[in-house]
Design a protein around this motif. Structure first.
Motif, PDB file in Angstrom:
ATOM      1  N   PHE A  62       0.739  -1.231   0.001  1.00  0.00           N
ATOM      2  CA  PHE A  62       0.141  -0.060   0.045  1.00  0.00           C
ATOM      3  C   PHE A  62       0.761   1.205  -0.073  1.00  0.00           C
ATOM      4  N   SER A 117      -5.340   1.167   4.102  1.00  0.00           N
ATOM      5  CA  SER A 117      -5.123   1.986   3.011  1.00  0.00           C
ATOM      6  C   SER A 117      -4.949   3.739   3.800  1.00  0.00           C
ATOM      7  N   CYS A 157      -5.482   2.520  -3.818  1.00  0.00           N
ATOM      8  CA  CYS A 157      -5.827   1.188  -3.205  1.00  0.00           C
ATOM      9  C   CYS A 157      -7.094   1.038  -3.594  1.00  0.00           C
TER      10      CYS A 157
END
Length: 518
Positions: A370, A392, A376
């Motif tokens: 991430f 995220s 994401c």
């Protein structure tokens, strides 16, 4: 001799007067002390958990050289009658914590030395370090196994997504405004773990097995003296699953998963904090999943924010998740197809049985992925909200949602700060499935400046979505997810006691943004 009598008489009078004044002052002091002891208000006291809950994963740390550690005496000692009154900041924030019978203690078998701690699928394993899980040990970070080495050496843990009941309970033990007087409390905290209770017979059991234990608990709870005053409306608890797992339709068969815990009359009166609420019938209140980051100081937070801000992001977008059997979630299959075909997509595939499940429980791989991507992708899974959305945020990776019900604004009303800046992308799942929107093309439209501005909004939001380490004194000033949750709970309880309407306002229109089940 006779000439000295007046002088001796004067000396005697002075001595007698001094003695009399001393006696009077002593009696006055004693009177004031007794009066203040009788009239002193009952101050907040930190409540000690029963022995069954005070196992190795719920330590009462001893005093050590590091003055950040909470001392055992600060937790166990009760204030003396002559203690000063509590700080004014506790006014309207007192909480009484119920003491549950051992039969409702989900952690009663998690005692030191138990082999359950070595079973990764046991809830005992997820309770180590006060529910934070095992500490993440940074690797060399050459990237060969998906670990870029971006995770620092402190503050990061392999936290299970369902561990919030344990973490929250540990924080409540340290809550500064606990009281042992129910009548003085604004709210009553119920340290029951409905998600851990359900997890042992989540699917494949008959409805009696799934509903019975929680129904027995609610019968006990509603019989308690604290319940009588407001019928439980001043009670609150955490249920660390999505609302849907506690809303099995009554009268159904034995197939399926979940129970009817939130469909019971008692829970209808309580404030139950879940990971995902039903935004179309807004009674539940959602709180964020726990992330892997549990800092002990504001400095750790600032350092991580700087890392996330400066991280190189070679991928345009990334996705971590698993396909569903027989194409049950078309939007998820489409995300997989797009990501596998795109050179600028990073993918962690969790589809391959036990190996895939373990892969997607590995913080180093997920955080590395991430922090290597600009965006994401967050298609819905078993429900609209995903723990991946919180990961995220912690990585500074702009979330891309495909359903309005998946957005942080729709779910986390207390924690999502709202304007001024935009920090996410919302695509229409029907448009994606029917080919009217190409994910890669749509995300490529954002300029470097727009991406940087959105990421900065995420980085500012991080503290509101993380849970600090509850075992230590936090250094510096920062309000985390627990603080914001307690503010919301206390405000809600005060309004309830004032007779105000606390019904959440829903939004029945989906604005073409997809409360669909694709």
């Amino acid at each position: 001799m006779e000439a000295h009598y007046p002088k001796y008489l004067l000396y005697c009078l002075l001595i007698a007067g001094s003695w009399l004044i001393s006696c009077l002052l002593h009696l006055q002091y004693l009177h004031l002390s007794l009066s203040s002891s009788i009239a002193a208000p009952r101050r907040a006291a930190l409540v000690v958990l029963p022995a069954a809950l005070d196992a190795s994963f719920f330590p009462a740390p001893a005093v050590e050289a590091d003055d950040k550690l909470w001392s055992a005496s600060s937790v166990a000692a009760s204030p003396s009658p002559s203690s000063p009154p509590p700080p004014l900041s506790c006014e309207g924030r007192y909480v009484y914590m119920l003491d549950l019978p051992s039969r409702f203690d989900m952690l009663r078998d998690c005692v030191a030395g138990s082999p359950l701690f070595d079973d990764m699928w046991s809830w005992c394993a997820i309770t180590v370090n006060a529910g934070l899980g095992p500490k993440v040990v940074p690797a060399a970070g050459n990237g060969s196994d998906g670990d870029t080495g971006i995770i620092p050496s402190t503050g990061w843990y392999s936290t299970d997504q369902y561990a919030l009941e344990v973490i929250f309970h540990q924080w409540m033990r340290r809550y500064e405004c606990l009281t042992d007087d129910p009548a003085a409390a604004t709210a009553v905290y119920v340290p029951y773990y409905p998600a851990l209770e359900l997890h042992q017979h989540l699917c494949g059991f008959n409805t009696t097995a799934r509903d019975g234990p929680s129904e027995a608990f609610l019968r006990w709870l509603s019989s308690q003296p604290t319940w009588a005053a407001l019928g439980g409306r001043d009670h609150f608890m955490v249920a660390a699953k999505t609302t849907w797992m506690f809303r099995r339709e009554p009268g159904g068969g034995d197939d399926g998963c979940g129970n009817n815990f939130l469909g019971q009359p008692e829970t209808g009166n309580m404030t139950v904090l879940t990971y995902e609420s039903n935004i179309w019938a807004p009674r539940d209140i959602a709180v964020p999943y726990p992330s892997y980051f549990h800092p002990s100081s504001a400095g750790e937070v600032a350092a991580w924010q700087a890392r996330a801000r400066a991280a190189p992001r070679p991928f345009l977008f990334a996705f971590a998740g698993a396909r569903r059997r027989k194409g049950q979630l078309a939007i998820r299959d489409r995300v997989f197809d797009v990501c596998e075909a795109a050179a600028r997509c990073g993918l962690v595939d969790c589809s391959h049985g036990l190996e895939g499940s373990i892969t997607c429980r590995t913080p180093a791989k997920l955080v590395s992925l991430f922090t290597s991507a600009r965006f994401c992708l967050q298609p819905r899974g078993d429900s609209f909200m995903r723990r991946s959305s919180i990961d995220s945020v912690m990585a500074g990776c702009i979330p891309v949602f495909f359903h309005r019900a998946s957005t942080l604004a729709a779910q986390y009303r207390w924690h999502e700060p709202g304007p001024p800046g935009r920090y996410y992308v919302l695509l229409n799942s029907d448009d994606v499935l029917e080919g009217r929107v190409d994910i890669e093309e749509e995300l490529s439209r954002y300029t470097d400046e727009e991406v940087a501005a959105m990421r900065e909004e995420l980085i500012k939001m991080m503290p509101r979505f993380l849970y600090r380490d509850p075992r230590v004194r936090f250094e510096g000033e920062m309000r985390d997810a627990f603080d914001i949750t307690m503010d919301g709970v206390m405000d809600r309880m005060r309004r309830i006691k004032n007779g105000e309407d606390v019904t959440l306002k829903g939004d029945d229109s989906d604005e073409a943004m997809g409360a669909n089940d694709s």
